[in-house]
Design a protein around this motif. Structure first.
Motif, PDB file in Angstrom:
ATOM      1  N   LEU A  55     -21.649  37.013 -15.021  1.00 29.64           N
ATOM      2  CA  LEU A  55     -22.011  35.542 -15.084  1.00 29.64           C
ATOM      3  C   LEU A  55     -20.975  34.496 -15.707  1.00 29.64           C
ATOM      4  O   LEU A  55     -20.777  33.458 -15.330  1.00 29.64           O
ATOM      5  CB  LEU A  55     -23.296  35.865 -16.091  1.00 29.64           C
ATOM      6  CG  LEU A  55     -24.219  34.606 -16.112  1.00 29.64           C
ATOM      7  CD1 LEU A  55     -24.182  34.014 -14.438  1.00 29.64           C
ATOM      8  CD2 LEU A  55     -25.069  34.465 -16.878  1.00 29.64           C
ATOM      9  N   ASN A  56     -20.003  34.605 -16.958  1.00 29.70           N
ATOM     10  CA  ASN A  56     -19.392  33.856 -17.616  1.00 29.70           C
ATOM     11  C   ASN A  56     -18.033  33.262 -16.986  1.00 29.70           C
ATOM     12  O   ASN A  56     -17.474  32.757 -16.287  1.00 29.70           O
ATOM     13  CB  ASN A  56     -19.024  34.013 -19.277  1.00 29.70           C
ATOM     14  CG  ASN A  56     -20.295  34.087 -20.298  1.00 29.70           C
ATOM     15  OD1 ASN A  56     -20.905  33.482 -20.187  1.00 29.70           O
ATOM     16  ND2 ASN A  56     -20.126  35.299 -21.104  1.00 29.70           N
ATOM     17  N   SER A  57     -18.063  34.935 -16.169  1.00 25.00           N
ATOM     18  CA  SER A  57     -16.725  34.826 -15.343  1.00 25.00           C
ATOM     19  C   SER A  57     -17.354  33.574 -13.959  1.00 25.00           C
ATOM     20  O   SER A  57     -16.234  32.248 -13.052  1.00 25.00           O
ATOM     21  CB  SER A  57     -16.694  35.631 -14.921  1.00 25.00           C
ATOM     22  OG  SER A  57     -14.888  35.440 -14.347  1.00 25.00           O
ATOM     23  N   ALA A  58     -18.094  34.115 -13.274  1.00 21.88           N
ATOM     24  CA  ALA A  58     -18.492  33.305 -12.436  1.00 21.88           C
ATOM     25  C   ALA A  58     -18.922  32.013 -12.612  1.00 21.88           C
ATOM     26  O   ALA A  58     -18.540  30.486 -12.374  1.00 21.88           O
ATOM     27  CB  ALA A  58     -20.458  33.863 -11.631  1.00 21.88           C
ATOM     28  N   ARG A  59     -19.393  31.644 -13.748  1.00 23.15           N
ATOM     29  CA  ARG A  59     -19.356  29.675 -14.771  1.00 23.15           C
ATOM     30  C   ARG A  59     -18.309  29.721 -14.795  1.00 23.15           C
ATOM     31  O   ARG A  59     -17.886  28.617 -14.599  1.00 23.15           O
ATOM     32  CB  ARG A  59     -20.617  29.985 -15.835  1.00 23.15           C
ATOM     33  CG  ARG A  59     -21.880  30.284 -15.811  1.00 23.15           C
ATOM     34  CD  ARG A  59     -22.048  29.976 -16.716  1.00 23.15           C
ATOM     35  NE  ARG A  59     -23.895  30.578 -16.569  1.00 23.15           N
ATOM     36  CZ  ARG A  59     -24.433  30.984 -18.232  1.00 23.15           C
ATOM     37  NH1 ARG A  59     -24.268  30.669 -19.410  1.00 23.15           N
ATOM     38  NH2 ARG A  59     -26.098  30.883 -17.322  1.00 23.15           N
ATOM     39  N   LEU A  60     -16.899  30.270 -15.028  1.00 18.44           N
ATOM     40  CA  LEU A  60     -15.915  29.694 -15.197  1.00 18.44           C
ATOM     41  C   LEU A  60     -15.394  29.237 -13.197  1.00 18.44           C
ATOM     42  O   LEU A  60     -14.583  28.206 -13.757  1.00 18.44           O
ATOM     43  CB  LEU A  60     -15.108  30.305 -15.857  1.00 18.44           C
ATOM     44  CG  LEU A  60     -14.980  30.453 -17.500  1.00 18.44           C
ATOM     45  CD1 LEU A  60     -14.486  31.573 -17.828  1.00 18.44           C
ATOM     46  CD2 LEU A  60     -14.996  28.997 -17.982  1.00 18.44           C
TER      47      LEU A  60
END
Length: 155
Positions: A55-60
């Motif tokens: 999820l954090n990777s997708a946000r970045l």
């Protein structure tokens, strides 16, 4: 997990090989099993951490994508502004080359210049005209690139 199993066993109670109905016995069995895992080896916690990381990777990635779009729009806008100035400069150069050609033709007509001066002025005029047309093309191209970066359909 839940398991149910059963079995039926027929056996003989004699040591000789006489087959009679009273020499056989039956055993019936039924078993029920229930299994609950006591320790999963932290797999659920690891899966949760993995999903948080994704999820954090997708946000970045989304943030980087928005930044790249903004940068492309800014670059295309600056290119459009530069090409507007190039068109003005090319237009002035074309006007100067037109004046130079007119002066060279008048000097040649009054026998104050050579035909080589006229040819040089014609070459300068043709080059200035070509530069002007090229700058117009670059202006249109940068305008359409800006529209594309902004998500506006082509005409």
């Amino acid at each position: 997990s839940l398991a149910l199993s059963g079995s039926v066993t027929n056996f003989t109670a004699t040591t000789d090989y006489d087959v009679e109905a009273d020499n056989f016995g039956n055993i019936y069995s039924l078993s029920l099993g229930f299994q609950v895992p006591l320790f999963t080896g932290f797999t659920n916690k690891n899966k949760a951490n993995d999903y948080k990381h994704q999820l954090n990777s997708a946000r970045l990635q989304t943030s980087a994508l928005y930044d790249n779009i903004k940068l492309e729009i800014k670059n295309n806008y600056l290119s459009l502004e530069k090409n507007k100035k190039n068109v003005k400069t090319a237009e002035k150069n074309r006007d100067l080359a037109t004046r130079g050609l007119t002066i060279a033709e008048q000097r040649y007509a009054n026998q104050l210049g050579t035909y080589l001066d006229v040819q040089t002025a014609q070459l300068s005029y043709n080059q200035a005209q070509l530069n002007y047309i090229s700058s117009i093309y670059s202006l249109i191209d940068s305008y359409e690139s800006l529209r594309k970066a902004m998500g506006i359909n082509f005409r």
